[in-house]
Design an enzyme around this catalytic site. Structure first.
Site, PDB file in Angstrom:
ATOM      1  N   GLU A  34       0.837  -1.208   0.000  1.00  0.00           N
ATOM      2  CA  GLU A  34       0.000   0.000   0.000  1.00  0.00           C
ATOM      3  C   GLU A  34       0.867   1.251   0.000  1.00  0.00           C
ATOM      4  OE1 GLU A  34      -2.977   0.254  -1.262  1.00  0.00           O
ATOM      5  OE2 GLU A  34      -3.889  -0.944   0.340  1.00  0.00           O
ATOM      6  N   ASP A 178      -4.514   0.967  -9.457  1.00  0.00           N
ATOM      7  CA  ASP A 178      -5.968   0.826  -9.580  1.00  0.00           C
ATOM      8  C   ASP A 178      -6.391   0.552 -11.021  1.00  0.00           C
ATOM      9  OD1 ASP A 178      -5.637   1.595  -7.013  1.00  0.00           O
ATOM     10  OD2 ASP A 178      -6.607   3.552  -7.204  1.00  0.00           O
ATOM     11  N   TYR A 227      -3.234  12.790  -0.267  1.00  0.00           N
ATOM     12  CA  TYR A 227      -2.526  11.754  -1.037  1.00  0.00           C
ATOM     13  C   TYR A 227      -1.335  12.385  -1.781  1.00  0.00           C
ATOM     14  CZ  TYR A 227      -1.818   8.052  -4.508  1.00  0.00           C
ATOM     15  OH  TYR A 227      -1.271   7.073  -5.312  1.00  0.00           O
TER      16      TYR A 227
END
Ligand code: GLA
Length: 391
Positions: A34, A178, A227
């Protein structure tokens, strides 16, 4: 009625004829790795059985009319308005309009022929839940623009174009994970991607475990600016560490030992961020032989460690995510639990012994509801195939 039927029916109602084509693209869940995709690390996601569906036809002109069924909204734009992010009336494109238009823009930038379409789309990937609802919209429209344009490109290239759209058009500086998972997913398989070489292979999910997703139902705003800030910290760490290791290109290039000996050169916050990344890349590498040997207990431990690192070092967790992971970990049959995806809110991913997964799901839902008063969505998910069209 499933989504596939509802977009088809809604298309007929809106445009007065059957759609010529139907495409879909799934969301994803990430098991390990992650916040490392934009640091050239390894990720271990799977595409899931929640997806964006789009029913569409060629408009025969340069104008596209797109209807978002879930949002009960519609946007009309000309292809020449796409670079300026303007609709047909010269107004700013709606927020959701940036995803399909961004794909049109990024495909055009690659020299691929983009033509107008009429479309209706809908998704059961929950929005803002860290399950890549945006990437699934991008990849579904990627398929749609491809079909209308009459060309074909490999899924990985479509994923890269989606990332480009998200980075340069939407303004979220995401990595490749993603869009990759949505484009390249395979049924019943986990995907192991080397984010530097973009080589990937698939791994079976051990027979005796289930992937359970637990949605806290909490959403946060300003996630993309937080982010982008994390990403800047990683870049700063590379800049500073490069003074000692001139060959260093990304945090992938430094071992845990070397990082430990140089960590004091970094400002405190940067050091914490980089430490998560360096450890997480090592963790994901260590996890693969474990998974291959069927040692799901040890693999689950690494998931728990990952959660702690995201919470304490990378600081992308949130109270509800922490609670959900913390409630899950001691439940009988749970091998590992952690937040998945970008973080701050949204979902956790849990690896659970199959025989206990129903009981786990009930217990976790009840405990979370008792503590928060929120009714979570906890469900067993299936690893699914990537974006495609049905006709
Ligand atoms: C978001 C981004 C991905 C990845 C994850 C964190 O989902 O879109 O590229 O960085 O966060 O692992």
């Amino acid at each position: 009625m499933d989504l596939q039927e509802s977009v088809t029916q809604a298309y007929e109602k809106r445009f007065g004829s059957k759609p010529e084509h139907l495409a879909f693209a799934p969301g994803r869940v990430n098991l390990l790795g992650e916040h490392v995709d934009y640091n050239d690390g390894f990720v271990l996601p799977a595409a899931i059985n929640l997806a964006t569906w789009v029913a569409f036809s060629s408009s025969g002109t340069d104008t596209s009319t797109l209807a978002a069924l879930d949002l009960k909204d519609e946007t009309v734009f000309d292809l020449n308005g796409v670079p300026e992010k303007k609709d047909k009336n010269g107004k700013k494109l709606s927020e959701w309009g940036h995803y399909p238009a961004g794909m049109a823009w990024a495909l055009g930038e690659k020299g691929l022929d983009v033509k107008g379409m009429t479309a209706v789309f809908s998704s059961d990937v929950p929005r803002g839940a860290s399950l890549s609802s945006s990437a699934s919209v991008e990849m579904a429209f990627g398929k749609a623009w491809q079909t209308i344009g009459g060309w074909s490109i490999p899924p990985m290239q479509m994923a890269l174009i989606g990332q480009r759209a998200e980075n340069a058009y939407v303004g979220m500086n995401c990595g490749i994970m993603d869009q990759f998972a949505s484009a390249c997913g395979e049924k019943d398989r986990l995907l192991l991607l080397d984010c530097r070489s973009l080589e990937y292979r698939t791994l079976p999910l051990p027979d005796d475990v289930a992937i359970v997703i637990a949605d806290t139902t909490v959403r946060r705003t300003l996630v993309s600016s937080a982010y982008n800030k994390r990403r800047e910290s990683c870049e700063e760490a590379v800049r500073l560490l490069k003074m000692q290791i001139p060959t260093l290109k990304s945090l992938r290039d430094i071992s845990v030992e070397d990082f430990n000996s140089l960590a004091n050169l970094l400002p405190a916050e940067t050091e914490m961020r980089a430490r998560h990344v360096v450890n997480e890349i090592a963790r994901t590498s260590r996890s693969i032989p474990l998974l291959e040997a069927g040692d799901v207990e040890s693999f689950g431990q690494l998931m728990n460690e990952c959660h702690a690192s995201l919470r304490d070092l990378y600081e992308v967790s949130g109270p509800e995510l922490d609670l959900m992971a913390c409630l899950a970990q001691p439940i009988h049959g749970c091998l590992g639990a952690r937040q998945t995806g970008g973080g701050f809110a949204g979902c956790t991913v849990n690896l659970v012994k199959k025989e206990y997964s129903d009981e786990f799901t009930k217990t976790l839902s009840a405990q979370y509801e008792k503590k928060t008063g929120l009714h979570p969505a906890v469900y067993i998910c299936e690893a699914s195939r990537g974006a495609d069209f049905l006709y």
